[in-house]
Design an enzyme around this catalytic site. Structure first.
Site, mmCIF file in Angstrom:
data_model
loop_
_atom_site.group_PDB
_atom_site.id
_atom_site.type_symbol
_atom_site.label_atom_id
_atom_site.label_comp_id
_atom_site.label_asym_id
_atom_site.label_seq_id
_atom_site.Cartn_x
_atom_site.Cartn_y
_atom_site.Cartn_z
ATOM 1 N N LYS A 196 0.757 -1.292 0.240
ATOM 2 C CA LYS A 196 0.108 -0.112 -0.086
ATOM 3 C C LYS A 196 0.874 1.380 -0.067
ATOM 4 C CE LYS A 196 -3.895 -2.111 0.875
ATOM 5 N NZ LYS A 196 -3.798 -3.560 0.949
HETATM 6 C C1 LIG Z 1 -4.614 -4.570 0.637
HETATM 7 C C2 LIG Z 1 -3.612 -6.115 0.424
HETATM 8 C C3 LIG Z 1 -4.227 -6.758 -0.582
HETATM 9 C C4 LIG Z 1 -5.185 -6.709 -1.423
HETATM 10 O O1 LIG Z 1 -5.174 -5.809 -2.066
HETATM 11 P P1 LIG Z 1 -6.311 -5.227 -3.096
HETATM 12 O O2 LIG Z 1 -5.732 -4.082 -3.818
HETATM 13 O O3 LIG Z 1 -7.355 -4.743 -2.103
HETATM 14 O O4 LIG Z 1 -6.983 -6.262 -3.893
HETATM 15 C C5 LIG Z 1 -3.301 -7.948 -0.544
HETATM 16 N N1 LIG Z 1 -2.428 -8.277 0.403
HETATM 17 C C6 LIG Z 1 -1.896 -7.535 1.111
HETATM 18 C C7 LIG Z 1 -0.988 -7.602 2.076
HETATM 19 C C8 LIG Z 1 -2.745 -6.170 1.307
HETATM 20 O O5 LIG Z 1 -2.223 -5.198 2.107
#
Ligand SMILES: *Cc1c(COP(=O)(O)O)cnc(C)c1O
Length: 497
Positions: free
Chosen positions: A111
């Protein structure tokens, strides 16, 4: 590039407005109204990650000065914030199997790639649109977005950031990361319930006109740092190209050869960025959507029926414990040739009955590109163990879901195309599950996740990411727990209204 809503009720708007508002006024999501010029992979800059990023931002963020974007890129993707000179290193594990490490940012989850730059976009958007109110970023998190958004927006002038996480749905490390957050413009509260409850609470706040009016009177405007914000998605398009460029550079594929991307998926943001990358000209064979036991997306991609009314399971990959994947709405809009009326109808059905069904033509388009399966907790732990034994390489639970699903894909489809698994978090964010996978249930029973950080490092000879190593010394600053119904009240309280 102009933007409009997936539900068709709003007029064309600018990139700056789309980012500032987060969600369209009709409840839909902002999407590009025009098709950007194709972005040829043979003309990818040989230089830094930041150079590729700047080129892609320029395509999508018309109205943002190039010099501002350049500065934003330099500051967001510096080695100090990413701890790695190439930002998203690509590792070859074996044969055609590669892992794209997206978690070298300040909070050890992918993120950060979007949330380190979104505050820069937001500040520019405030200036470009002549906004005179303070922006209040309201975020529901399944664990990783919250910390990442807090870190990105802390002490950013003109903004406040409030994060709601599900009390019963995040790992100990994730919770500590958020409850120890510093900054003068931040607030964090645990909501009693799961992520879907929390996300619903935030969506309700967004759709309340009374609340919006009250906030406007007091000089505030709400926005979102969730992947419903277009400003979250654009930065994620970049690493697909960076990975491809690296594959070509190393002679793993020839220019133009297609590759598979395996994406551990929850809210459908990461994988959707891959879809947009392909629209820009990235040679993609299959986008493999890897789900955990909350396999709504797997069922949907295989049958065309989205069915959200089912129990939400808590799994070892909590950031993917989601039943309503917001960004799917954008894909439906693209697949149905921008027919907003159709999208609005599906979303209405989803809200009223918990499901909708695609017609065969749209389903065929979906399946042309996307493939999906899921892995349960047992398979997740097995994948962590196998990857460590076979390649001496440590992966987290979400990446492990990707690995397990790729194994299923390879076996069933007999496809040996070069595949890249997007690694979405550091294994140190989920030490409880990772140590269990490596050493069994018994050995570290009753040991806290903080203790496990050190044990995992000692046992595997790998380093604890600096942000997590510091957690132990940090005082808890945010202890608030609230019911879902109290969220709006809590927001007003934080803003002293
Ligand atoms: C947010 C997240 C996901 C999922 O990603 P999306 O964009 O919501 O599909 C997968 N793995 C981790 C570690 C995340 O933080």
């Amino acid at each position: 590039m102009r933007y409009y809503s997936t539900r068709g009720l709003s007029e064309f708007t600018t990139a700056a407005e789309a980012i500032k508002q987060g969600l369209a006024p009709d409840g839909g999501l902002f999407v590009p109204a025009d098709r950007p010029a194709p972005f040829k992979t043979d003309r990818l800059p040989a230089g830094s990650y930041g150079e590729i990023a700047a080129k892609i931002f320029k395509l999508y963020l018309s109205g943002f000065e190039e010099s501002i974007l350049g500065k934003a890129v330099d500051s967001a993707y510096s080695e100090t914030s990413f701890g790695h000179p190439v930002v998203t290193p690509l590792r070859r594990l074996a044969g055609n199997l590669h892992v794209l490490e997206l978690w070298h940012g300040p909070t050890s989850a992918f993120k950060d790639i979007a949330l380190q730059i979104l505050p820069h976009f937001m500040r520019a958007a405030i200036r470009i649109t002549g906004e005179n109110k303070d922006i209040v970023i309201l975020t529901a998190t399944s664990g990783d977005t919250g910390k990442s958004a807090l870190e990105g927006f802390r002490d950013v002038p003109g903004t406040r950031i409030i994060v709601y996480y599900p009390r019963d749905g995040v790992s100990e490390v994730q919770q500590l990361q958020m409850t120890t957050q510093e900054g003068n413009n931040v607030a964090v509260a645990a909501v009693k319930g799961n992520f879907d409850d929390t996300q619903k609470g935030v969506k309700e706040i967004f759709s309340s006109r009374d609340l919006a009016a009250r906030l406007a009177d007091a000089g505030y405007r709400l926005s979102s740092a969730n992947s419903i914000n277009w400003g979250r998605l654009v930065p994620q398009i970049v690493y697909y190209f960076a990975a491809y460029r690296d594959l070509v550079g190393r002679g793993e594929v020839r220019q133009g050869d297609k590759v598979n991307f395996v994406v551990p998926t929850g809210n459908f943001g990461n994988i959707l960025a891959g879809y947009y990358a392909r629209e820009l000209g990235l040679p993609v064979n299959r986008m493999i959507c890897a789900a955990n036991r909350n396999n709504v997306l797997t069922d949907f991609i295989n049958t065309g029926r989205y069915q959200s009314r089912r129990p939400l399971h808590r799994t070892f990959s909590p950031s993917m414990d989601i039943l309503v994947s917001s960004n799917l709405e954008r894909l439906l809009f693209e697949l149905s040739d921008h027919e907003a009326g159709r999208v609005a109808a599906w979303m209405e059905q989803l809200r009223e009955t918990g499901e909708y069904i695609l017609d065969p033509e749209i389903l065929r388009r979906l399946q042309d590109l996307f493939w999906s399966d899921f892995a349960d907790d047992r398979e997740t732990l097995q994948a962590i163990g196998a990857t460590y034994r076979e390649h001496n390489y440590l992966i987290d639970t979400h990446t492990a879901v990707g690995r397990a699903v790729l194994d299923k894909y390879t076996e069933r489809e007999k496809d040996d195309t070069v595949s890249v698994i997007l690694s979405t978090a550091s294994p140190y964010k989920f030490t409880g599950s990772v140590t269990r996978a490596l050493f069994g249930d018994k050995r570290f029973e009753g040991v806290t996740e903080l203790e496990l950080l050190k044990l995992l490092s000692r046992e595997t000879g790998t380093a604890i990411p600096p942000d997590l190593a510091k957690l132990e010394q940090k005082p808890i600053r945010h202890r608030r727990e609230i019911d879902r119904e109290e969220m709006a009240g809590h927001l007003l309280e934080i803003l002293k209204l």
